[in-house]
Design an enzyme around this catalytic site. Sequence first.
Site, short mmCIF file in Angstrom:
data_model
loop_
_atom_site.label_atom_id
_atom_site.label_comp_id
_atom_site.label_asym_id
_atom_site.label_seq_id
_atom_site.Cartn_x
_atom_site.Cartn_y
_atom_site.Cartn_z
N SER A 135 24.14 -21.30 4.94
CA SER A 135 25.83 -21.52 5.16
C SER A 135 25.52 -22.72 5.81
CB SER A 135 26.13 -20.74 6.54
OG SER A 135 26.60 -20.61 8.17
N TYR A 148 21.67 -17.59 14.56
CA TYR A 148 22.26 -17.79 13.41
C TYR A 148 22.52 -19.49 12.80
CZ TYR A 148 25.28 -17.17 9.56
OH TYR A 148 26.11 -17.11 8.17
#
Length: 253
Positions: A135, A148
């Site tokens: 990501s 995250y």
Amino acid sequence: MKIALVTGATAGFGLAICKTLISAGYKVIGTGRRAERLSALQAELGEHFLPLAFDVSNLQQTEQALNNRPNEWKNVDLLVNNAGLALGLEPAHQAELSDWYQMIDTNIKGLVSVTRLILPEMVARNSGHIINLGSIAGNYPYPGGNVYGGTKAFIKQFSLNLRADLAGTAIRVSNVEPGLCGGTEFSNVRFKGDDEKAAKLYENVQYVSPEDIANIVLWLNQQPPHVNINRIEVMPTAQTFSPLAVNRELVIK
């Protein structure tokens, strides 16, 4: 016919990747926690799809499922480590510790478990490709990204370190790093079922779709065997980089 193993196959990127690969002539092993969705997907995709229902964050389940594949599904040519999640968007001092642990267990421990179980088979054949789903959160910090983003930064470095360990082999490793993507359950999970809050993130934005990511995965694997794409970062054209924030009212004494 190539065999692909795709984790997190029941929705979003994983679902689109399974369908795209099968349309391109691959056989696909799809994994996920939701057995009923995998069964429906098998009914849709047919004999070239093998469902394996287990939770990648559970090592015992993962070992049991992957070590007992039918013989005709043993030689995995492409591993797509897609399973992962984000939970919460609170600042670190307000976040739920259980959310942090779940992201670490799935995004990091689950990914490395599947990789460690499949990679020796690739090394023995001196053939294969691992594509990890990272990501942009692993590249650029943002408020609430805390753990995250940390898990995705781990995936980026782990991918590069795999390349170092596999020097001298024909095995390829790539990391796909998406930005704003819609048409998935990602934000619905992050906001714990608050669909209205999740939907607002995608209002009036032409976002990257799961099919876009699936096409990138297919393209990466279909490059000539001597070509390895280490990392590929993808955003919608509508998304770009924010200026570095400066709080001009903050006074520290």
